[in-house]
Design an enzyme around this catalytic site. Structure first.
Site, PDB file in Angstrom:
ATOM      1  N   ASN A 211       0.840  -1.204   0.000  1.00 29.62           N
ATOM      2  CA  ASN A 211       0.000   0.000   0.000  1.00 29.62           C
ATOM      3  C   ASN A 211       0.869   1.247   0.000  1.00 29.62           C
ATOM      4  O   ASN A 211       2.096   1.159  -0.004  1.00 29.62           O
ATOM      5  CB  ASN A 211      -0.949  -0.033   1.200  1.00 29.62           C
ATOM      6  N   ASP A 279      -4.044  -6.187   5.037  1.00 26.64           N
ATOM      7  CA  ASP A 279      -5.047  -7.009   5.714  1.00 26.64           C
ATOM      8  C   ASP A 279      -4.987  -8.474   5.284  1.00 26.64           C
ATOM      9  O   ASP A 279      -5.344  -9.361   6.036  1.00 26.64           O
ATOM     10  CB  ASP A 279      -6.445  -6.445   5.450  1.00 26.64           C
TER      11      ASP A 279
HETATM   12  N1  CTP Z   1      -3.382  -2.962  12.261  1.00 28.14           N
HETATM   13  C1  CTP Z   1      -2.562  -3.970  12.708  1.00 28.14           C
HETATM   14  N2  CTP Z   1      -2.540  -5.168  12.072  1.00 28.14           N
HETATM   15  C2  CTP Z   1      -3.334  -5.398  11.019  1.00 28.14           C
HETATM   16  C3  CTP Z   1      -4.185  -4.378  10.534  1.00 28.14           C
HETATM   17  C4  CTP Z   1      -4.186  -3.169  11.183  1.00 28.14           C
HETATM   18  O1  CTP Z   1      -1.833  -3.754  13.690  1.00 28.14           O
HETATM   19  N3  CTP Z   1      -3.291  -6.563  10.414  1.00 28.14           N
HETATM   20  C5  CTP Z   1      -3.431  -1.703  12.985  1.00 28.14           C
HETATM   21  C6  CTP Z   1      -2.853  -0.515  12.273  1.00 28.14           C
HETATM   22  O2  CTP Z   1      -1.473  -0.385  12.545  1.00 28.14           O
HETATM   23  C7  CTP Z   1      -3.656   0.613  12.853  1.00 28.14           C
HETATM   24  C8  CTP Z   1      -4.999  -0.006  13.117  1.00 28.14           C
HETATM   25  O3  CTP Z   1      -4.777  -1.401  13.177  1.00 28.14           O
HETATM   26  O4  CTP Z   1      -3.160   1.021  14.097  1.00 28.14           O
HETATM   27  C9  CTP Z   1      -6.070   0.283  12.123  1.00 28.14           C
HETATM   28  O5  CTP Z   1      -5.672   0.043  10.830  1.00 28.14           O
HETATM   29  P1  CTP Z   1      -6.657   0.262   9.596  1.00 28.14           P
HETATM   30  O6  CTP Z   1      -5.940  -0.085   8.348  1.00 28.14           O
HETATM   31  O7  CTP Z   1      -7.297   1.607   9.690  1.00 28.14           O
HETATM   32  O8  CTP Z   1      -7.765  -0.785   9.947  1.00 28.14           O
HETATM   33  P2  CTP Z   1      -8.104  -2.197   9.385  1.00 28.14           P
HETATM   34  O9  CTP Z   1      -7.935  -3.189  10.450  1.00 28.14           O
HETATM   35  O10 CTP Z   1      -7.367  -2.443   8.111  1.00 28.14           O
HETATM   36  O11 CTP Z   1      -9.658  -2.024   9.136  1.00 28.14           O
HETATM   37  P3  CTP Z   1     -10.449  -1.635   7.824  1.00 28.14           P
HETATM   38  O12 CTP Z   1      -9.710  -2.212   6.671  1.00 28.14           O
HETATM   39  O13 CTP Z   1     -11.788  -2.270   8.078  1.00 28.14           O
HETATM   40  O14 CTP Z   1     -10.550  -0.131   7.797  1.00 28.14           O
END
Ligand code: CTP
Length: 410
Positions: A211, A279
């Protein structure tokens, strides 16, 4: 070490010693400081804005009422973002303005608006230096807490001899370092973990899913925590950024490697998860490069990656960091989604940022809301990622100090 990552604002007044300030800027940069230059109208008679801009790598700030400069970097921001301000050379006129609180040009306005420590390196003709008016101004400035370095005695450019020569660059540097070293270190003894950057999930030996995260916000947070004395481990996905001063950096690529490195860094008191963790990963990355085939497109089967933030927050008491902070990158209904994400992941605080429009990821500025528990979100004004980092580090320090006090009185 004191200078690494610190923001130094150099105000260059009108004196022949102005040329030494260019050397000062170079030496500050050599020591890892970020330097901004302000040139007074008189200063610009001695050196050019182009020299200042070339050496600082930023525009040279000159005008209080310049539309473009104010739009890009208002005088209040110049004043606020500095960790220390150095006035070199500090002319008799600049000293007089400072002593009397004038604010009629960019330099004097910044000096009146700042809350940062200020160091002046006076430089002037010996008679001007000895005049009662200058003596009074000097005493007033010292009483106001302004730091002074020099002047030295010797041959002056005007042909006279005596005190009035601006301090030499190494002396000014040493004075700046002393001032910064004396800064508070409220996080001394605190162990902090920061995740930053993107993760990279292989599809085959040459392709991957990733990303747009630059890692900048996380790196600045690691730096800001270290500047307050914390012992910081930065677990970073691939970025182009230099390791911040006094930070232990562990490089990883995939989310699973990041989770392993995070576990290796435990126990910590504070964890700030800023990484844009992918993710999903490809369930079985191909061992060889996937070839275009006549049978159509390759199917990529995906598996969910470990959620590092949620896993940290779910650790049993004793292993769990005392403060677990996440970031929430959202494109719509930012605060509501972030608050919901905080609850879902079990984080103590979440910093919500609006990544719509594409300017935040990879950009230098950020607009965030700090959500602690179920309290009303705090909206922070749009600011530099470094400033967001310093403010967050300050909030972390205040929270831990408050928690320690509560424990002490319990
Ligand atoms: N995060 C993490 N590990 C993951 C995904 C996210 O530690 N596998 C952490 C990121 O570092 C951040 C928070 O979770 O502090 C939120 O990340 P974000 O990308 O906004 O959320 P997602 O879990 O990806 O949710 P969504 O895709 O539904 O927005």
């Amino acid at each position: 070490m004191a200078l690494a990552g610190r923001q130094v604002l150099v105000i260059i007044g009108g004196g022949i010693a102005a040329y030494k300030s260019l050397e000062l800027i170079r030496r500050l940069k050599d020591r890892g400081a970020r330097v901004r230059g302000v040139l007074t109208a008189a200063g610009a008679q001695f050196i050019t804005p182009l020299s200042v801009a070339s050496l600082t790598g930023e525009p040279c700030y000159q005008d209080l009422f310049s539309l473009t400069e104010e739009a890009e970097m208002g005088h209040i921001r110049l004043a606020r973002e500095a960790d220390v301000i150095v006035v070199a050379p500090a002319t008799a006129d600049l000293m007089a303005k400072m002593a009397h609180g004038h604010a009629n040009d960019l330099a004097s306005t910044i000096l009146l608006a700042t809350t940062a420590p200020v160091l002046i390196a006076p430089a002037m003709n010996v008679e001007m230096w000895k005049k009662p008016a200058t003596r009074r101004n000097l005493e007033q400035l010292k009483a106001d807490g302004i730091h002074v370095v020099g002047p030295g005695a010797g041959d002056l450019a005007c042909g006279e001899t005596g005190p009035g020569r601006m301090a030499e660059v190494p002396e000014i540097l040493a004075a700046v370092e002393r001032i910064l070293d004396a800064g508070p270190r409220p996080l001394a003894g605190v162990r902090a973990l920061v995740t930053a950057g993107p993760t990279l999930e292989p599809i085959d030996p040459v392709r991957f899913i990733s990303n747009r995260s630059s890692g900048l916000q996380g790196y600045r947070i690691a730096e800001a925590l270290a500047a307050l004395g914390a012992d910081v481990t930065l677990v970073s996905g691939p970025t182009n950024l230099a390791t911040p001063a006094d930070v232990r950096r562990v490089d990883v690529e995939s989310a699973r490697e990041m989770w392993q490195a995070v576990r290796d860094a435990l126990p910590v008191d504070v964890a700030v998860c800023v990484a844009a963790v992918a993710d999903w990963r490809v369930t079985s990355p191909a061992a060889e490069k996937i070839k275009k085939s006549r049978d159509g497109l390759p199917a990529l089967e995906l598996t969910e990656n470990p959620d590092i933030l949620a896993s940290l927050a779910a650790l049993p008491a004793g292993e769990r960091p005392r403060l677990v902070i996440g970031f929430a990158a959202e494109t719509e209904d930012v605060v509501r989604h972030a608050a919901e994400k905080r609850r879902r992941k079990g984080a103590d605080w979440i910093v919500a940022n609006d990544v719509s429009g594409g300017a935040v990821m990879g950009g230098a500025r950020n607009r965030v809301w700090l959500i602690r528990g179920d309290d009303t979100p705090e909206a922070w004004p749009e600011m530099d990622k470094a400033e967001v980092a310093r403010r967050l580090a300050g909030e972390i320090a205040a929270h831990l100090a408050g928690a320690a006090e509560a424990e002490g009185s319990a």
